[in-house]
Scaffold this active site. Structure first.
Site, PDB file in Angstrom:
ATOM      1  N   ASP A  75      38.441 -47.591 -62.857  1.00  0.00           N
ATOM      2  CA  ASP A  75      39.219 -48.697 -62.791  1.00  0.00           C
ATOM      3  C   ASP A  75      40.372 -48.714 -61.988  1.00  0.00           C
ATOM      4  O   ASP A  75      40.796 -49.347 -61.103  1.00  0.00           O
ATOM      5  CB  ASP A  75      39.412 -49.675 -63.987  1.00  0.00           C
ATOM      6  CG  ASP A  75      38.016 -50.131 -64.247  1.00  0.00           C
ATOM      7  OD1 ASP A  75      36.905 -49.780 -63.869  1.00  0.00           O
ATOM      8  OD2 ASP A  75      37.961 -50.891 -65.218  1.00  0.00           O
ATOM      9  N   ASP A  92      45.385 -48.293 -65.824  1.00  0.00           N
ATOM     10  CA  ASP A  92      44.200 -49.140 -66.503  1.00  0.00           C
ATOM     11  C   ASP A  92      44.095 -48.741 -67.699  1.00  0.00           C
ATOM     12  O   ASP A  92      44.044 -47.379 -68.108  1.00  0.00           O
ATOM     13  CB  ASP A  92      42.930 -49.195 -65.501  1.00  0.00           C
ATOM     14  CG  ASP A  92      41.984 -50.247 -65.879  1.00  0.00           C
ATOM     15  OD1 ASP A  92      42.135 -51.323 -65.632  1.00  0.00           O
ATOM     16  OD2 ASP A  92      40.972 -49.711 -66.846  1.00  0.00           O
ATOM     17  N   HIS A 147      34.528 -50.230 -65.742  1.00  0.00           N
ATOM     18  CA  HIS A 147      35.213 -50.450 -67.126  1.00  0.00           C
ATOM     19  C   HIS A 147      35.393 -49.165 -68.013  1.00  0.00           C
ATOM     20  O   HIS A 147      35.455 -49.007 -69.088  1.00  0.00           O
ATOM     21  CB  HIS A 147      34.036 -51.442 -68.073  1.00  0.00           C
ATOM     22  CG  HIS A 147      34.081 -52.918 -67.638  1.00  0.00           C
ATOM     23  ND1 HIS A 147      35.168 -53.711 -67.393  1.00  0.00           N
ATOM     24  CD2 HIS A 147      32.852 -53.445 -66.957  1.00  0.00           C
ATOM     25  CE1 HIS A 147      34.745 -55.183 -67.099  1.00  0.00           C
ATOM     26  NE2 HIS A 147      33.327 -54.693 -66.710  1.00  0.00           N
ATOM     27  N   GLU A 178      41.579 -49.249 -71.703  1.00  0.00           N
ATOM     28  CA  GLU A 178      40.495 -49.855 -72.132  1.00  0.00           C
ATOM     29  C   GLU A 178      40.890 -50.168 -73.765  1.00  0.00           C
ATOM     30  O   GLU A 178      41.596 -49.001 -74.104  1.00  0.00           O
ATOM     31  CB  GLU A 178      39.128 -48.953 -72.201  1.00  0.00           C
ATOM     32  CG  GLU A 178      38.666 -48.754 -70.725  1.00  0.00           C
ATOM     33  CD  GLU A 178      38.301 -50.127 -70.071  1.00  0.00           C
ATOM     34  OE1 GLU A 178      38.059 -50.824 -70.703  1.00  0.00           O
ATOM     35  OE2 GLU A 178      38.366 -50.046 -68.723  1.00  0.00           O
TER      36      GLU A 178
END
Length: 653
Positions: free
Chosen positions: A178, A32, A173, A34
């Site tokens: 995540d 994952d 998040h 960001e």
């Protein structure tokens, strides 16, 4: 901002060699990201989190903040909690990415909305000049849409799925949280499809979108196929052959037709009609390719688009008359150039070659006692016109002789004349004319090379070649007159020559067109006339009192009855012609299929191929088109670059 295409790794690959790996033994890396925004080109990664799992067990975790090289927008800070101060001292993506790729090496990549995460990772790899490996990628969004109906899961957002499926970690998040939540979602989805008979990675991929239930259900047609190289045949309701193809691994390739990896509409239609799949196991890729070509001709399957009608090709040939000219025909003779897919292409090349060899283009049939009387013209006239003076057969003979020498590779004088004219146009700043002639000359070079290369293979009565199989063994091919007559393998530790003798003993007997006994030496009169008329265009003199032949045999040329022509150049050209044996009026490929001969030639040209033995050497002509391929590559590159230059000029205007 556009993102350049990432480089592909030469060795490292995030793929399985065998997609039949059971799911309990499959390693997944769930990742994952960001980021500072949603555009892979304009935005950057701020955090990477990944979890490596196999069989429900966590093998390791990878987590790091990433300095994006810019401020984190306030809207992103509000969602993720990652501030500019937090990433200020973090490593850059260029230093983080190699470590992540090492962590994920050999695993299947999984992400929630994988298109988003993979796009950012690929863009980062391209920007940092890091090799991005080819990877098997699973998207839990797509898998959830396949497994869960909309009543049960109105939303497939990660937070909604984590609650629905009872994930032990709730998404926040932040990348690692995540990724952990996505692991739980993946395991829950796999548990659901396991009850439906999905137990391997291949079967899991089958559950991706764009695969109809009927298409997926037919994967049983591939169940009994071996994991070997060969040819497969899809058959329809009336046992007719619908489609033929080749594969290195028959089972894996045929299974792909029943998964989401097959996107071609015609193939989906074909699969819907198929009732069974036949196969032919082959020793190696060359045998598979040749068998495919032969089966395509035999069955002409409706869903194949190529190679079904090899006799529909066109050839440029010299007519058999006192004043020869070019003819575009389906069946080649001894003096032929081709094959061409288009009659128009063959006609265009014939006109160019005639212009630079002096071959007539007028259509009148002239008797042996007649004369050629075409008047000269500034543009578009007959190339054989000579100042309005009639010429007889003897005066015209050098033109067809030059064509024969060009086709056979005994002289490249017409090509050098074309290059001289290109230079003349360029010096006069007639650049459009120079470009047109450049493109036509490159086309002539390609056509000559194709014919000469295939003829070099087709002229050999028997050639036995070997290539390493990559596992310590050998792949063997017995080639006779341009056709594959036998194929086999010698595994590591098996004496190879004993295997070779068995393959040769069982190989097909190939009788070339015209037979093996109807062979005579080329006459040298044509080449004598060629020398007399084109002495200044012939290759420079070379020492010729001793000729070293490709097979190591040598012979002195002094006293040769064919050398009573003035000049050392003439002696060389005549000897090249006199030493080769050519069947009477037999085409260059001796009746072999051009596509099969091309397949054999490409296999022989592979790095590492060795000749075990051959009946007559393996060579291409000294003055053939092969020596001009480098020039043709440059010419083609210039032709491709021209539209881009025109577009740039148009934008400036």
């Amino acid at each position: 901002m556009s993102v350049p295409a990432p480089r592909k790794a030469a060795a490292q690959q995030l793929v399985f060699d065998d997609l039949d790996t059971p799911l309990y033994d499959t390693t997944f890396v769930v990742v994952d990201l960001e980021t500072t925004g949603t555009s892979p080109g304009a935005d950057a990664i701020t955090e990477i989190g990944a979890v490596k799992v196999r069989g429900g067990e966590v093998l390791g975790e990878f987590a790091t903040l990433v300095n994006p090289g810019r401020a984190v927008p306030p809207a992103i800070v509000q969602v993720t909690g990652i501030t500019t101060a937090m990433v200020y001292a973090a490593p850059t993506i260029a230093s983080v990415l190699p470590g992540f790729l090492e962590f994920a090496s050999g695993a299947v990549l999984v992400a929630h909305n994988a298109r988003f995460d993979m796009a950012f990772l690929r863009a980062a790899a391209a920007a940092s000049d890091t090799a991005w490996p080819v990877a098997t990628v699973l998207c839990t969004v797509k898998l959830a849409r396949r497994v869960l109906n909309r009543d049960e899961a109105p939303s497939v957002r990660l937070s909604a799925l984590a609650r629905l499926l009872g994930a032990s970690t709730q998404p926040t998040h932040r990348a690692l949280d995540d990724a952990r939540a996505t692991v739980d979602v993946l395991h829950a989805l796999i548990a659901r499809v396991g009850n439906q008979g999905v137990h391997s990675l291949t079967e899991l991929v089958d559950y991706l979108p764009d695969v109809t239930p009927r298409q997926r259900a037919k994967r049983v047609l591939a169940a009994d196929l071996p994991a070997s190289p060969g040819v497969y045949l899809f058959r329809g309701p009336a046992d007719e052959v619908l489609y033929i193809g080749t594969a290195v691994n028959l089972r894996r390739r045929v299974r792909n037709y029943f998964t989401g990896s097959e996107t071609r509409g015609r193939m989906k239609e074909m699969v819907s009609l198929a009732t069974r799949v036949d196969h032919v196991v082959c020793a190696h890729a060359l045998e598979a390719g040749v068998r495919e070509l032969r089966l395509l001709v035999a069955h002409t399957p409706p869903y194949n688009r190529r190679s079904k009608f090899p006799k529909r090709a066109w050839w440029i040939t010299l007519t058999d008359e006192p004043f020869p000219r070019f003819s575009i025909v389906r069946t080649p003779n001894r003096d032929a150039l081709g094959p061409f897919n288009s009659r128009a292409d063959a006609t265009e090349l014939a006109v160019i070659i005639a212009e630079y060899t002096g071959l007539r283009t007028c259509s009148t049939r002239l008797p042996k006692s007649g004369t050629h009387e075409c008047p000269p013209a500034i543009v578009g006239g007959c190339p054989a016109a000579v100042s309005g003076t009639p010429i007889n057969t003897e005066e015209y003979a050098p033109a067809p002789a030059l064509v024969r020498a060009l086709f056979a590779g005994y002289s490249d004088a017409p090509l050098r004349t074309m290059l001289d004219h290109i230079e003349t146009h360029s010096r006069a700043e007639h650049f459009e004319a120079a470009a047109r002639l450049r493109d036509r000359t490159a086309a002539v070079v390609r056509a000559l090379y194709r014919t000469q290369r295939l003829a070099a293979v087709a002229r050999i009565a028997e050639l036995i070649a070997a290539h390493s199989d990559g596992a310590g063994g050998w792949e063997f091919a017995v080639i006779r007159y341009g056709r594959l007559a036998g194929a086999g393998n010698a595994a590591r530790g098996v004496p190879p020559m004993a295997v070779v003798e068995q393959i040769v003993a069982a190989a097909e007997t190939v009788v070339p067109e015209g037979g093996v006994s109807a062979q005579v030496q080329i006459t040298v009169q044509d080449h004598g006339e060629l020398v007399a008329a084109n002495r200044e265009k012939l290759p420079p003199p070379v020492p010729h009192d001793l000729e070293q032949r490709p097979n190591g045999d040598s012979r002195t040329l002094s006293g040769d009855p064919h050398l009573d022509v003035t000049g050392s150049v003439a002696a060389e050209v005549v000897d090249v012609a006199a030493r080769d044996w050519v069947p009477v009026n037999v085409p260059p490929l001796r009746g072999a299929s051009p596509e099969e001969a091309a397949l054999v030639a490409r296999w022989l040209a592979r790095a590492g191929v060795r000749i075990v033995r051959t009946s007559a050497g393996y060579r291409e002509p000294m003055y053939g088109a092969a020596r001009w391929l480098g020039w043709a590559d440059v010419a083609d590159a210039a032709a491709r670059a021209q539209p881009a230059e025109d577009e740039y000029i148009d934008r400036l205007g």
